[in-house]
Design a protein around this motif. Structure first.
Motif, mmCIF file in Angstrom:
data_model
loop_
_atom_site.group_PDB
_atom_site.id
_atom_site.type_symbol
_atom_site.label_atom_id
_atom_site.label_comp_id
_atom_site.label_asym_id
_atom_site.label_seq_id
_atom_site.Cartn_x
_atom_site.Cartn_y
_atom_site.Cartn_z
ATOM 1 N N LYS A 95 0.832 -1.204 0.000
ATOM 2 C CA LYS A 95 0.000 0.000 0.000
ATOM 3 C C LYS A 95 0.866 1.254 0.000
ATOM 4 C CE LYS A 95 -3.511 2.386 2.783
ATOM 5 N NZ LYS A 95 -4.296 2.341 4.051
ATOM 6 N N GLN A 96 1.926 1.254 0.809
ATOM 7 C CA GLN A 96 2.819 2.405 0.892
ATOM 8 C C GLN A 96 3.575 2.620 -0.414
ATOM 9 O OE1 GLN A 96 5.238 2.360 4.418
ATOM 10 N NE2 GLN A 96 6.592 3.982 3.686
ATOM 11 N N ALA A 97 4.016 1.521 -1.045
ATOM 12 C CA ALA A 97 4.739 1.623 -2.318
ATOM 13 C C ALA A 97 3.839 2.221 -3.405
ATOM 14 C CB ALA A 97 5.246 0.251 -2.742
ATOM 15 N N TYR A 98 2.579 1.790 -3.450
ATOM 16 C CA TYR A 98 1.641 2.346 -4.431
ATOM 17 C C TYR A 98 1.387 3.830 -4.153
ATOM 18 C CZ TYR A 98 0.174 -1.658 -7.238
ATOM 19 O OH TYR A 98 0.147 -2.692 -8.151
ATOM 20 N N SER A 99 1.305 4.202 -2.868
ATOM 21 C CA SER A 99 1.094 5.605 -2.513
ATOM 22 C C SER A 99 2.256 6.465 -2.997
ATOM 23 C CB SER A 99 0.945 5.723 -0.990
ATOM 24 O OG SER A 99 0.824 7.069 -0.611
ATOM 25 N N ILE A 100 3.486 5.961 -2.856
ATOM 26 C CA ILE A 100 4.683 6.696 -3.294
ATOM 27 C C ILE A 100 4.689 6.848 -4.813
ATOM 28 C CG2 ILE A 100 7.202 6.586 -3.441
ATOM 29 C CD1 ILE A 100 7.077 5.070 -0.707
ATOM 30 N N ILE A 101 4.379 5.752 -5.521
ATOM 31 C CA ILE A 101 4.362 5.777 -6.988
ATOM 32 C C ILE A 101 3.275 6.706 -7.508
ATOM 33 C CG2 ILE A 101 3.783 4.385 -9.015
ATOM 34 C CD1 ILE A 101 6.585 3.898 -8.273
ATOM 35 N N ASN A 102 2.091 6.645 -6.894
ATOM 36 C CA ASN A 102 0.987 7.511 -7.330
ATOM 37 C C ASN A 102 1.303 8.986 -7.099
ATOM 38 O OD1 ASN A 102 -0.685 5.411 -8.205
ATOM 39 N ND2 ASN A 102 -1.572 5.104 -6.177
ATOM 40 N N SER A 103 1.949 9.280 -5.962
ATOM 41 C CA SER A 103 2.344 10.653 -5.671
ATOM 42 C C SER A 103 3.375 11.148 -6.689
ATOM 43 C CB SER A 103 2.927 10.732 -4.260
ATOM 44 O OG SER A 103 3.387 12.028 -3.983
ATOM 45 N N TRP A 104 4.348 10.278 -7.011
ATOM 46 C CA TRP A 104 5.344 10.649 -8.027
ATOM 47 C C TRP A 104 4.664 10.906 -9.370
ATOM 48 C CZ3 TRP A 104 5.873 7.703 -12.429
ATOM 49 C CH2 TRP A 104 6.836 8.163 -13.346
ATOM 50 N N ARG A 105 3.703 10.052 -9.750
ATOM 51 C CA ARG A 105 3.031 10.193 -11.054
ATOM 52 C C ARG A 105 2.311 11.548 -11.163
ATOM 53 N NH1 ARG A 105 -1.783 9.269 -13.836
ATOM 54 N NH2 ARG A 105 -1.495 8.282 -15.889
ATOM 55 N N LYS A 106 1.631 11.951 -10.076
ATOM 56 C CA LYS A 106 0.928 13.236 -10.090
ATOM 57 C C LYS A 106 1.911 14.386 -10.304
ATOM 58 C CE LYS A 106 -2.991 11.899 -7.175
ATOM 59 N NZ LYS A 106 -3.646 12.088 -5.855
ATOM 60 N N ARG A 107 3.043 14.338 -9.597
ATOM 61 C CA ARG A 107 4.038 15.391 -9.751
ATOM 62 C C ARG A 107 4.674 15.355 -11.137
ATOM 63 N NH1 ARG A 107 8.152 14.394 -6.904
ATOM 64 N NH2 ARG A 107 7.539 12.420 -5.951
ATOM 65 N N TYR A 108 4.879 14.152 -11.679
ATOM 66 C CA TYR A 108 5.465 14.006 -13.016
ATOM 67 C C TYR A 108 4.542 14.617 -14.074
ATOM 68 C CZ TYR A 108 6.885 11.747 -17.382
ATOM 69 O OH TYR A 108 7.252 11.503 -18.686
ATOM 70 N N LEU A 109 3.242 14.350 -13.980
ATOM 71 C CA LEU A 109 2.291 14.870 -14.958
ATOM 72 C C LEU A 109 2.171 16.389 -14.891
ATOM 73 C CD1 LEU A 109 -0.563 12.196 -14.724
ATOM 74 C CD2 LEU A 109 1.201 12.412 -16.482
ATOM 75 N N LYS A 110 2.489 16.956 -13.706
ATOM 76 C CA LYS A 110 2.466 18.413 -13.556
ATOM 77 C C LYS A 110 3.803 19.049 -13.920
ATOM 78 C CE LYS A 110 -1.010 18.522 -9.872
ATOM 79 N NZ LYS A 110 -1.243 18.861 -8.440
ATOM 80 N N GLY A 111 4.772 18.209 -14.300
ATOM 81 C CA GLY A 111 6.087 18.724 -14.658
ATOM 82 C C GLY A 111 6.971 19.028 -13.472
ATOM 83 N N LYS A 112 6.623 18.492 -12.297
ATOM 84 C CA LYS A 112 7.383 18.769 -11.084
ATOM 85 C C LYS A 112 8.314 17.624 -10.699
ATOM 86 C CE LYS A 112 3.832 21.807 -9.154
ATOM 87 N NZ LYS A 112 2.915 22.040 -8.014
ATOM 88 N N ALA A 113 8.324 16.550 -11.464
ATOM 89 C CA ALA A 113 9.203 15.407 -11.180
ATOM 90 C C ALA A 113 9.728 14.837 -12.485
ATOM 91 C CB ALA A 113 8.443 14.332 -10.395
ATOM 92 N N ARG A 114 10.921 14.265 -12.435
ATOM 93 C CA ARG A 114 11.520 13.669 -13.627
ATOM 94 C C ARG A 114 11.139 12.194 -13.752
ATOM 95 N NH1 ARG A 114 17.714 16.082 -13.720
ATOM 96 N NH2 ARG A 114 17.141 18.311 -13.788
ATOM 97 N N ARG A 115 11.563 11.603 -14.875
ATOM 98 C CA ARG A 115 11.243 10.195 -15.128
ATOM 99 C C ARG A 115 12.276 9.306 -14.424
ATOM 100 N NH1 ARG A 115 11.483 6.901 -20.048
ATOM 101 N NH2 ARG A 115 12.447 8.670 -21.125
ATOM 102 N N ASN A 116 12.391 9.519 -13.107
ATOM 103 C CA ASN A 116 13.293 8.724 -12.284
ATOM 104 C C ASN A 116 12.523 8.095 -11.138
ATOM 105 O OD1 ASN A 116 15.514 9.608 -13.823
ATOM 106 N ND2 ASN A 116 15.704 11.453 -12.568
ATOM 107 N N LYS A 117 12.926 6.914 -10.733
ATOM 108 C CA LYS A 117 12.251 6.223 -9.640
ATOM 109 C C LYS A 117 12.373 7.032 -8.354
ATOM 110 C CE LYS A 117 13.941 2.777 -7.321
ATOM 111 N NZ LYS A 117 14.502 1.484 -6.892
ATOM 112 N N PRO A 118 11.257 7.182 -7.599
ATOM 113 C CA PRO A 118 11.315 7.913 -6.326
ATOM 114 C C PRO A 118 12.284 7.249 -5.351
ATOM 115 C CG PRO A 118 9.046 7.414 -6.943
ATOM 116 C CD PRO A 118 9.911 6.682 -7.899
#
Length: 401
Positions: free
Chosen positions: A83-106
């Motif tokens: 559950k925690q791993a999915y939460s981290i990935i989902n949070s990264w995806r939201k930031r990535y789609l907004k241009g606030k994160a790169r295509r790198n693993k959190p």
């Protein structure tokens, strides 16, 4: 009004020997996170690659079966890690789609374990957390905690276990109400309020001063060696944050026993990020508008009061008497209306415009069930002109007017 489920967090320190358990959990969590990352399908959309995260039940079961065999502690911790791993990935995806994160693993920087409700028992203020089934558990007595009287009788939610403390969440159902509303205009040095009858002012100069002091410290630190610089920057950054948060918590507590009305600053960060002015950026770094709003909203909601946000542009440039927009103020402290001759302190004028935007909501049919307007007085821009501040003893509403 409808009931809201409110959640609040408290922390209590412990001296339990759980480092091995937390370290093992973090190893498994990182491995699960790596599996989720490798399973991402990148789909091209226009010029961008969009990540599609695999969430089907078959994939989840494969991950659970893979790690549960090697896990020596209570099995439900694997479910928490997934559950925690999915939460981290989902949070990264939201930031990535907004241009606030790169295509790198959190990257996981903090060590903590999420404790599901199936992994602990709670009775008479005592929490017992299972580590190994029927073999090992830890016990924490909340009756010795400073917040015990605040949470006694409330239902506990998910826990977060760290190496030196336990964070607990409590839940409370409450009906939020609108009562004694007051409109606030938050500025760099003051917070100016208006409730339809009286003006209020809270001095924020101490917040600005603290930011300025630590800004000058950082300038001096930048001249030191890299090792010394890193250590001192971390030290003084923590001190600055703690001093600012202490002031903001005291102010928010002061305002949490009534309904507060603010301008909606949702897009404020984006607006200041677009400015190329170095002086404006430095000035903006010395305010805490959004943080203060969130503190007030959080505390007010827990006390049963709604926080209301209105979208009201040009509040300090609009005449609160006739509605004329004077865009030629050029930083003047006094608002002067060329149309009707009205004069007033610019920030007090802005508070009246925020109040008027709130009143306009009622004219547009906004009225929560059971709420009465018995305490809402007509707008009176030519009323009390005193500068003397009056004494003041997450279910917010956002309305775009």
């Amino acid at each position: 009004m409808s009931e809201n489920l409110l959640i609040k967090a408290y922390s209590i320190k412990h001296n339990l020997d759980i480092n091995n358990f937390i370290n093992n959990y973090m190893i498994f969590l990182n491995n699960i996170l790596n599996d989720l990352w490798q399973a991402i399908e990148w789909k091209k959309k226009g010029k961008r690659l969009i990540p599609l995260i695999r969430k089907d039940k078959i994939f989840r079961k494969e991950i659970r079966d893979k790690y549960i065999i090697k896990w020596i502690y209570s099995k439900h911790y694997i479910d928490s890690a997934i559950k925690q791993a999915y939460s981290i990935i989902n949070s990264w995806r939201k930031r990535y789609l907004k241009g606030k994160a790169r295509r790198n693993k959190p990257i996981l920087k903090r060590k903590f374990v999420r404790i599901k409700e199936t992994l602990y028992s709670y009775k008479d203020g005592i929490i017992r957390i299972s580590i190994k089934p029927f073999q090992e558990s830890i016990r924490i007595d909340l009756k010795n905690a400073w917040f015990w009287n605040r949470i006694k009788g409330l239902e506990l939610g998910e826990l977060i276990l760290k190496e030196d403390k336990l964070i607990i969440t409590v839940r409370k159902k409450i009906k939020l109400k609108i009562e004694n509303p007051i409109a606030w205009d938050i500025n760099l040095l003051t917070i100016d309020g208006y409730d339809g009858e009286k003006d209020y002012k809270i001095n924020m100069k101490n917040v600005y001063t603290i930011h300025r002091i630590y800004e000058l410290k950082r300038i001096k630190i930048q001249k030191l060696s890299e090792k010394t610089k890193e250590k001192l920057l971390k030290k003084y950054s923590s001190r600055e944050k703690n001093r600012i948060n202490d002031i903001l918590h005291k102010i928010s507590k002061q305002l949490s026993n009534r309904t507060n009305i603010f301008e909606d600053l949702n897009n404020f960060k984006e607006r200041i990020a677009r400015t190329k002015s170095r002086s404006i950026n430095r000035q903006n770094s010395k305010h805490d508008y959004i943080k203060l709003q969130k503190y007030i909203e959080y505390k007010s909601e827990w006390n049963g009061y709604l926080t209301i946000y209105v979208k009201s542009n040009l509040t300090s440039k609009t005449c609160s008497k006739c509605g004329y927009v004077n865009k030629d103020l050029k930083g003047a402290r006094i608002f002067k209306c060329p149309a009707c001759g009205f004069r007033m302190d610019r920030q007090r004028n802005a508070a009246r415009n925020i109040w008027q935007a709130f009143l306009n909501m009622w004219g547009k049919g906004f009225a929560p069930k059971g709420v009465k307007l018995y305490d809402m007085l007509p707008m009176n821009p030519e009323g009390d002109e005193s500068n003397e501040a009056q004494g003041l003893s997450m279910g917010s509403i956002r309305i775009h007017t």
